[in-house]
Design an enzyme around this catalytic site. Sequence first.
Site, PDB file in Angstrom:
ATOM      1  N   CYS A 277       0.611  -1.459  -0.334  1.00 52.00           N
ATOM      2  CA  CYS A 277       0.473  -0.082  -0.592  1.00 52.00           C
ATOM      3  C   CYS A 277       0.909   1.297   0.012  1.00 52.00           C
ATOM      4  CB  CYS A 277      -1.184  -0.459   1.406  1.00 52.00           C
ATOM      5  SG  CYS A 277      -1.197  -1.226   2.048  1.00 52.00           S
ATOM      6  N   ARG A 306       6.644 -11.830   6.143  1.00 49.87           N
ATOM      7  CA  ARG A 306       5.808 -11.431   6.597  1.00 49.87           C
ATOM      8  C   ARG A 306       5.937 -12.635   7.021  1.00 49.87           C
ATOM      9  NH1 ARG A 306      -0.721 -10.487   4.929  1.00 49.87           N
ATOM     10  NH2 ARG A 306      -0.131  -8.534   3.773  1.00 49.87           N
ATOM     11  N   GLN A 324       1.721 -10.697  -3.576  1.00 50.07           N
ATOM     12  CA  GLN A 324      -0.254 -10.542  -4.476  1.00 50.07           C
ATOM     13  C   GLN A 324      -0.143  -9.995  -5.832  1.00 50.07           C
ATOM     14  OE1 GLN A 324      -0.103  -7.669  -0.725  1.00 50.07           O
ATOM     15  NE2 GLN A 324      -1.775  -9.428   0.729  1.00 50.07           N
ATOM     16  N   HIS A 328      -4.442  -0.914  -5.871  1.00 48.59           N
ATOM     17  CA  HIS A 328      -5.155   0.613  -4.926  1.00 48.59           C
ATOM     18  C   HIS A 328      -5.817   1.241  -5.239  1.00 48.59           C
ATOM     19  CE1 HIS A 328      -1.589  -1.566  -2.154  1.00 48.59           C
ATOM     20  NE2 HIS A 328      -2.768  -0.967  -0.867  1.00 48.59           N
ATOM     21  N   HIS A 454      -8.365  -1.027  -1.136  1.00 51.17           N
ATOM     22  CA  HIS A 454      -7.254  -2.371  -1.199  1.00 51.17           C
ATOM     23  C   HIS A 454      -7.806  -3.575  -1.953  1.00 51.17           C
ATOM     24  CE1 HIS A 454      -4.549  -0.552   2.309  1.00 51.17           C
ATOM     25  NE2 HIS A 454      -5.599   0.009   2.505  1.00 51.17           N
TER      26      HIS A 454
END
Length: 587
Positions: A277, A306, A324, A328, A454
Amino acid sequence: MVIKKKQTEEEKLETMRHSASHVMAEAVQSIFPDAKFGIGPAIEDGFYYDFDLPRPLNPDDLPLIENKMKEIIASNLPFTRKDVTKEKARKLFANQPYKLELIDELPDEKVSIYQQGSFLDLCRGPHVNSTGEIKAFKLLNIAGAYWRGDEHRPMLQRIYGVAFETQEALDKHLKRLEEAARRDHRKLGKELDLFSIQDEFGPGLVLWHPKGAIIRRAIEDFWKDEHVKRGYELVYTPHIARMDLWRISGHLEFYQEYLYSPMDIEEQKYILKPMNCLGHILIYKTRIRSYRELPIRYAELGTVYRYERSGVLHGLSRVRGFTQDDAHIFCRFDQLETEIVGVLNLALFMIDTFGFGNYQMLLSTRPEKYAGTIEIWDEATGILRQALEHTGLPYDIDPGQGVFYGPKIDIKFESALGKAWQGPTIQVDFNLPPRFDVTYMGEDGQEHPVVMVHRTVLGSMERFLATLLEHYGGAFPVWLAPVQVKVIPVADRHLEYAHKIEVELKKGGIRAEVDDRSERINLKIRQAQLEKIPYMLVVGDKEVETGTISIRLRSGKQIADRSLAGFKETIKTAISNKVKDIEDTLS
Ligand SMILES: [Zn+2]
Ligand SMILES: [Zn+2]
């Protein structure tokens, strides 16, 4: 006095499953009198119990434990409850260190203990009245599990079991498990040589092999094209960024457990990005945006990292680094509905193209803790709801399940095994725009806060490949298959013709390969079958003479006397139309 509430069917089943865990513990105790006991809850479809035992269990132990359990069930022993003081409980469980730890942590002065036969357990209940009420069960497997999930505590042995109301329901479940094991993406990924996760490289980190990379590229190309068609702009952002950014965003505060330790670069702290983001926000903010420019849609196949504990890592579906399919949307409030409708259409189009039939749409509303005002939440939630209505498809409300920064829509889809997968998510964000002062210049010449959305459609490349693998059992539609055509010469004298076919197909952009080993034809066909290749072209004397081909599908269906040119056109059309079932491509 304990007042028994009427239980629902699901609660009844859960009670029976949990009771089965007590019975299993009793059986284990009779075999290992020195066993130390952890906990034994009910879980989906069954139960488990954690044990500290003098020796490692092996699969041969399970039937012995099952037989013992059957004896206990046959003797129909009552479950009796007693409420005792903690002090009394400590005496009863004097040689059970794990139970003592649990007793110490219980808030009340009195604790409840349950007994059936010779087995005593610290438990809040409820249980069935007596062991005879436990119906069809089976012990499945043994796994290691850290006490309380903490890798610094002892590793216990966990036995998993399943239990159902009837033998029929149990058999059905076991059959489903068998099919799931056959389609397990970790197993298929290895058999089809798609990816590996190696301890030497690091747990939870995926190495994509050439064939896996072909599938990924097909997905990514499709994804990018479809986004560009729908007005998204592709961007790229780096894998690390200054830690300060994540302080402003609130990630350091709310998300810390998932972040990796910072690294020092010229006395500045940087972290691996857990989300894409912020890069997109900073691109947006490089200049003042006018209301006329909105909506702006930035899309990126962005790799994020992560921290997941090793105990929860699972093949491709739970990893430490993943890409991913992120985007956005920055828009005005009056554009939000159209944007959400656009995302929903894109998401449903993708789900359908990849061949997932059943899905469920969920609208999650305001949780107890939230950013922004109630008014803005209500308005945005109303807009999401209208967008869902717009699709004309059914949806459910998940009350209070929104994330703290805004309402969201989740789409869960079902694989061929009936397993639910987290699919697309669309989240409105009231948190980041004010934190980063993300605005646009309105018609009135004033700055206004932008609405940020998102959204991800596939989730991550890793998890999505796992989903696809299990859905198709490895037999991908032709547009995704790493090798689309295998040319199989009957004998060495047919090699030349086989290679000619290969070259011709490759010219048309078709992924073709010749099996040029001097092996028996049946072996080569079996091999191609195991590789789940959509089309096999077996070429022998007849084909060479007549200049034709014979096609064999992985279903076993055979079609002789085809012209190569005709086949080439058919398969090219099947690829560009993303046909799901190869049977439909030839008739
Ligand atoms: Zn219990
Ligand atoms: Zn985001």
